[in-house]
Write an enzyme that holds these catalytic residues in place. Structure first.
Site, short mmCIF file in Angstrom:
data_model
loop_
_atom_site.label_atom_id
_atom_site.label_comp_id
_atom_site.label_asym_id
_atom_site.label_seq_id
_atom_site.Cartn_x
_atom_site.Cartn_y
_atom_site.Cartn_z
N LYS A 70 -21.98 114.51 33.10
CA LYS A 70 -22.77 115.74 33.27
C LYS A 70 -22.59 116.75 32.13
O LYS A 70 -23.47 117.56 31.88
CB LYS A 70 -22.43 116.39 34.62
CG LYS A 70 -23.01 115.65 35.80
CD LYS A 70 -22.78 116.39 37.09
CE LYS A 70 -23.42 115.67 38.26
NZ LYS A 70 -23.36 116.43 39.51
N ALA A 131 -11.30 123.83 42.65
CA ALA A 131 -11.61 124.49 41.37
C ALA A 131 -12.00 123.45 40.33
O ALA A 131 -11.63 123.55 39.16
CB ALA A 131 -10.42 125.33 40.91
N GLY A 132 -12.76 122.45 40.75
CA GLY A 132 -13.28 121.44 39.83
C GLY A 132 -14.64 121.89 39.30
O GLY A 132 -15.03 123.06 39.43
P1 NAP Z 1 -13.35 117.46 40.64
O1 NAP Z 1 -13.78 118.12 39.37
O2 NAP Z 1 -12.62 116.18 40.59
O3 NAP Z 1 -12.47 118.54 41.48
C1 NAP Z 1 -11.78 118.16 42.58
C2 NAP Z 1 -11.06 119.36 43.23
O4 NAP Z 1 -10.45 118.85 44.39
C3 NAP Z 1 -9.97 120.00 42.38
O5 NAP Z 1 -9.98 121.39 42.59
C4 NAP Z 1 -8.69 119.39 42.94
O6 NAP Z 1 -7.57 120.24 42.89
C5 NAP Z 1 -9.07 119.22 44.40
N1 NAP Z 1 -8.29 118.16 45.00
C6 NAP Z 1 -8.47 116.82 44.87
N2 NAP Z 1 -7.56 116.16 45.61
C7 NAP Z 1 -6.77 117.10 46.20
C8 NAP Z 1 -5.68 117.04 47.09
N3 NAP Z 1 -5.19 115.88 47.52
N4 NAP Z 1 -5.13 118.20 47.51
C9 NAP Z 1 -5.60 119.38 47.10
N5 NAP Z 1 -6.67 119.50 46.25
C10 NAP Z 1 -7.25 118.37 45.81
O7 NAP Z 1 -14.58 117.19 41.57
P2 NAP Z 1 -16.03 117.85 41.52
O8 NAP Z 1 -16.86 117.12 40.53
O9 NAP Z 1 -15.86 119.32 41.38
O10 NAP Z 1 -16.62 117.47 42.96
C11 NAP Z 1 -16.06 118.00 44.16
C12 NAP Z 1 -16.76 117.45 45.38
O11 NAP Z 1 -18.10 117.92 45.44
C13 NAP Z 1 -16.87 115.92 45.40
O12 NAP Z 1 -15.86 115.40 46.21
C14 NAP Z 1 -18.21 115.63 46.00
O13 NAP Z 1 -18.06 115.12 47.32
C15 NAP Z 1 -18.88 116.97 46.13
N6 NAP Z 1 -20.25 116.91 45.54
C16 NAP Z 1 -21.30 116.92 46.39
C17 NAP Z 1 -22.58 116.86 45.89
C18 NAP Z 1 -23.76 116.86 46.84
O14 NAP Z 1 -24.89 116.67 46.39
N7 NAP Z 1 -23.55 117.08 48.11
C19 NAP Z 1 -22.81 116.81 44.51
C20 NAP Z 1 -21.71 116.81 43.67
C21 NAP Z 1 -20.42 116.85 44.20
P3 NAP Z 1 -6.68 120.38 41.55
O15 NAP Z 1 -7.45 121.31 40.67
O16 NAP Z 1 -5.39 120.94 42.01
O17 NAP Z 1 -6.55 118.98 40.97
#
Ligand code: NAP
Length: 288
Positions: A70, A131-132
């Site tokens: 992305k 905070a991703g």
């Molecule tokens: P990302 O960049 O990988 O961020 C993941 C976040 O989750 C980080 O803040 C991470 O914390 C936290 N995390 C992961 N495992 C953890 C754990 N075991 N304990 C505590 N915190 C944890 O992911 P992203 O791209 O932002 O996407 C996030 C979510 O959005 C995805 O899972 C997806 O399901 C959803 N999404 C939905 C759509 C839709 O159309 N509905 C579209 C896109 C994404 P740290 O910073 O501490 O590592």
């Protein structure tokens, strides 16, 4: 029927095998009578630029872009929509005269989903969990749609702090602050929040997992909006309801990011009645 005039749109990502986007777009094309097909393209690491150039050379009308490309595709675009620039990620490429223009339809998609679900942002106090990349985009959306306060709770506090600083600079006010995940009890007693769950915790196959597992936290939430759509009912959503709140999943966000991309490619607005049918079709495919 595919013929010499058929236009192609596609998805650039890795992996792409489980995507629901072909279901949404091919259904819309069929229903709207557009001569268009949508196919997934599995693009190996390091080849995102080649994929964009190839899509251009093959006269593709547009593409979606998903994980992990992305941000990586941005240098290969002719133009960038201002919202995509603020968010720093594109999920939709639209053919223009001299190359593709990049858009982010994830956040307008989430907004349209929240409107449909009757979840207000304006004037709301909002918690973002995570905070991703997606959490950052959600913070930009909330700033643009008039949230009164935004608190980002994350395991790695530095990431939450960085987003708060960036979005406050964009918003030109101190709207967003950060908290370590375990310190939600620092939130003022008596306030209730809209909470947007933007981590991957609770996603299939880890369906029993939840980002915070304490009833006290859920008492502070009037609405829990989980961006996860698989499973359809996450533990976060269940705990929200058990404490008297409303809960929603990310399926409508997924639908509307697709619908907005389709509208950008074809210039044809998708009526709500058809969006509803596409939603049913998408949920059926999810179950399958
Ligand atoms: P990302 O960049 O990988 O961020 C993941 C976040 O989750 C980080 O803040 C991470 O914390 C936290 N995390 C992961 N495992 C953890 C754990 N075991 N304990 C505590 N915190 C944890 O992911 P992203 O791209 O932002 O996407 C996030 C979510 O959005 C995805 O899972 C997806 O399901 C959803 N999404 C939905 C759509 C839709 O159309 N509905 C579209 C896109 C994404 P740290 O910073 O501490 O590592």
């Amino acid at each position: 029927m595919v013929n010499g005039r058929t236009r192609t749109c596609g998805l650039i990502g890795y992996p792409v095998e489980h995507t629901l986007s072909p279901v949404i777009h091919n259904f819309l094309a069929e229903q709207m009578g557009d001569n268009l097909v949508y196919v997934p393209f599995s693009v190996n690491r390091g080849l995102a630029g080649d994929a964009v150039r190839g899509a251009w050379a093959l006269n593709l009308l547009g593409c979606n872009v998903t994980v992990p490309y992305k941000s990586e595709v941005i240098p290969y675009l002719a133009q960038l929509d201002p919202l995509a620039e603020q968010i720093g990620a594109v999920n939709t490429l639209v053919r223009s005269c001299n190359g593709f223009k990049g858009y982010n339809t994830d956040m307008p998609g989430l907004y349209r989903a929240m409107v449909q679900d009757q979840v207000a942002i304006e004037g709301e106090r909002v918690l973002i969990l995570g905070a991703g990349g997606v959490a950052r985009a959600v913070a930009v959306l909330l700033a643009g749609k008039g949230a009164s306060e935004v608190v980002i709770l994350n395991r790695t506090i530095e990431k939450a702090e960085a987003i708060a600083e960036e979005v406050n600079t964009l918003a030109r006010k101190a709207l967003v602050r950060s908290l370590p995940l375990g310190e939600y009890d620092c939130l003022p007693a008596g306030e209730r929040y809209l909470a947007i769950q933007a981590t991957s915790v609770g996603m299939h196959p880890g369906v029993e997992d939840v980002i915070i597992d304490e009833t006290e936290f859920y008492r502070k939430i009037h609405t829990g909006y989980d961006l996860i759509f698989n499973p359809a009912d996450t533990r976060f959503m269940q705990l929200t309801r058990e404490s008297g709140g409303r809960s929603f999943n990310g399926a409508r966000m997924l639908l509307y990011q697709g619908i907005i991309a389709y509208e950008l490619w074809t210039g044809h607005p998708v009526e709500e009645a058809l969006a509803g049918k596409a939603y049913v079709r998408m949920l059926e495919a999810m179950k399958g």
